[in-house]
Design a protein around this motif. Structure first.
Motif, PDB file in Angstrom:
ATOM      1  N   UNK A 173      45.427  26.855  38.657  1.00 21.31           N
ATOM      2  CA  UNK A 173      44.972  25.738  39.484  1.00 21.31           C
ATOM      3  C   UNK A 173      45.636  25.762  40.848  1.00 21.31           C
ATOM      4  N   UNK A 174      46.942  26.018  40.881  1.00 25.01           N
ATOM      5  CA  UNK A 174      47.648  26.067  42.162  1.00 25.01           C
ATOM      6  C   UNK A 174      47.155  27.227  43.014  1.00 25.01           C
ATOM      7  N   UNK A 175      46.876  28.365  42.380  1.00 22.63           N
ATOM      8  CA  UNK A 175      46.369  29.504  43.145  1.00 22.63           C
ATOM      9  C   UNK A 175      44.996  29.245  43.724  1.00 22.63           C
ATOM     10  N   UNK A 176      44.106  28.614  42.935  1.00 25.43           N
ATOM     11  CA  UNK A 176      42.771  28.303  43.440  1.00 25.43           C
ATOM     12  C   UNK A 176      42.840  27.299  44.585  1.00 25.43           C
ATOM     13  N   UNK A 177      43.689  26.279  44.442  1.00 26.22           N
ATOM     14  CA  UNK A 177      43.824  25.302  45.529  1.00 26.22           C
ATOM     15  C   UNK A 177      44.441  25.931  46.773  1.00 26.22           C
ATOM     16  N   UNK A 178      45.383  26.861  46.569  1.00 22.55           N
ATOM     17  CA  UNK A 178      45.973  27.544  47.722  1.00 22.55           C
ATOM     18  C   UNK A 178      44.965  28.390  48.461  1.00 22.55           C
ATOM     19  N   UNK A 179      44.132  29.127  47.720  1.00 24.78           N
ATOM     20  CA  UNK A 179      43.092  29.936  48.370  1.00 24.78           C
ATOM     21  C   UNK A 179      42.092  29.046  49.095  1.00 24.78           C
ATOM     22  N   UNK A 180      41.703  27.946  48.459  1.00 24.03           N
ATOM     23  CA  UNK A 180      40.745  27.034  49.082  1.00 24.03           C
ATOM     24  C   UNK A 180      41.334  26.398  50.334  1.00 24.03           C
TER      25      UNK A 180
END
Length: 468
Positions: free
Chosen positions: A6-13
């Protein structure tokens, strides 16, 4: 592990949103919030004015239209930003790019310039129509397996003076160059496959992109006639040798030699699929059309022809054979099956077009100028990319009658969009709040417009060389 994803997806977004905002050179805040309003609106987008009422768009409807008419987007920079995001690959690590055209129909916009006649299908057989509009060429990276997701990489509007295959070659050259520059393809990786429908001249496309690490796969009409390789020249024969061998007519099985490979596969959707392939077939080129100004001798562009016959088609009668042309000179039986299965993945791009039009409202605005239409199109591409990056961060907000998805990656774009408003605060917004201002005086009451907009006729513009 879920928190890490979740943190990685939010960081990419969040990183993409910041870089996208940096590409907006004028009216940046209004354009960025307009894309957010399209992403967070409840239900399909029906009009631009309604988007100004969304809480994500903190400006009035006048600022919204002013942003589309006078805003600025650094397209070259934004292309690099999109290319540096994660790109889907096939099981063997190969990148597959699909190219196709979708039409923004504008039949009643007589004051809108640069419209072309767009071929549209109707329900009845033989009911196709030519309607004025703006055709856009899209390039997307395909995912493996049956899915409604694609990775949109580029969009170019076709102008009246553009040549169809030449425009596609220039667009693909830009996309492939950006992918190589972003490190998605390196020396030693499998060649990138480019998949197109029968509207593209596959041999010419392969000729124009011969210096790139790509291979072309296109569908051919069932009435095409190609040529086999020229037979070896007999010793002692004088004169110029022949350049073409025997004819290979798709509609005449008597002209087919023995196939190089024959394969069969059982599919759940189409039943038994039988494929045949022939190596080193080429079209007989003539100095007409795109080859009229070719100075050198016309080339021999050989490739592999694949004939696919399936047992059934969903909701259709007796299926017709599918003919494909691949720019590689020879293939293996495994490669033949992989090619026709990859071509079927091209239809995933149709799901993307339907989502852009029916949900995000790509063709809903009635914009006058094609430049404003281009800005709105790139906002749609940015919005679709944000939905793809948010796949690992959005919780499924399914309707009671919908099935639950086994994994977040299996959620459709529409279901990801439903939950985008919830994660938007965590992704952050670089847009600045609006400043207080007073509306302009506008046109004096009772006055008339003395400068009506000029009218433009749709159609192609053909350039010819004048001889003195």
């Amino acid at each position: 592990m879920h928190d890490t994803g979740l943190a990685g997806a939010l960081g990419d977004l969040s990183g993409f949103r910041q870089r996208f905002f940096d590409c907006l050179t004028s009216r940046a805040d209004a354009l960025f919030e307009l894309a957010d309003a399209a992403l967070c609106a409840n239900g399909p987008v029906a009009s631009l004015a309604e988007l100004s009422l969304e809480p994500e768009h903190r400006r009035g409807h006048g600022g919204l239209y002013d942003a589309l008419n006078s805003g600025g987007i650094d397209i070259g920079r934004f292309r690099n930003v999109v290319a540096r995001q994660s790109i889907p690959r096939c099981h063997d690590g190969r990148i597959v790019l699909a190219i196709d055209i979708s039409h923004w129909l504008r039949p009643d916009a007589s004051t809108s310039p640069e419209r072309l006649f767009c071929h549209t299908y109707a329900r009845g057989k033989g009911q196709a129509q030519m309607i004025p509009g703006w055709p856009y060429s899209f390039v997307a990276a395909l995912e493996p397996g049956r899915t409604s997701w694609t990775a949109l990489l580029d969009a170019v509007r076709m102008r009246p003076e553009d040549e169809h295959t030449g425009l596609a070659a220039a667009q693909l050259r830009t996309v492939v160059g950006n992918l190589i520059g972003a490190g998605h393809w390196r020396e030693g990786d499998p060649d990138i496959w480019i998949v197109g429908d029968s509207g593209y001249d596959g041999p010419r496309l392969a000729f124009l992109l011969a210096d790139l690490p790509v291979q072309v796969l296109v569908r051919l009409r069932s009435d095409r006639v190609l040529a086999l390789p020229a037979p070896p020249r007999s010793p002692g024969v004088r004169g110029r040798g022949t350049r073409h061998g025997a004819r290979f007519a798709f509609a005449d099985p008597r002209s087919w030699p023995s196939p190089a490979h024959t394969t069969t596969a059982d599919t759940a959707r189409y039943g038994t699929a039988a494929a045949q392939s022939w190596n080193r077939l080429h079209p007989k080129l003539t100095r007409t059309g795109a080859w009229a100004r070719h100075d050198d001798p016309l080339p021999i562009i050989e490739g592999t022809v694949i004939r696919l016959q399936v047992e059934r088609l969903p909701g259709a009668g007796t299926p017709k054979p599918l003919w494909l042309w691949h720019s590689a000179l020879a293939t293996t039986p495994e490669r033949v099956d992989r090619l026709w299965q990859t071509f079927l993945r091209r239809f995933d791009l149709e799901h993307t077009f339907r989502f852009l039009k029916q949900t995000l409202g790509w063709t809903a605005p009635r914009l006058r100028t094609p430049e404003a239409a281009d800005r709105w199109t790139w906002l749609m591409l940015a919005a679709h990319t944000q939905l793809r990056l948010a796949r690992g961060a959005v919780e499924d907000a399914r309707r009671p009658w919908e099935r639950s998805a086994p994994t977040p990656a299996r959620l459709s774009p529409a279901r990801i969009r439903r939950g985008f408003r919830r994660i938007r605060p965590a992704a952050g917004s670089p847009a600045n709040p609006p400043k207080h201002s007073r509306p302009g005086p506008g046109r004096p009451r009772g006055s008339r417009n003395t400068r009506p907009a000029p009218h433009h006729h749709p159609g192609k513009t053909i350039k010819t060389d004048t001889k003195s």
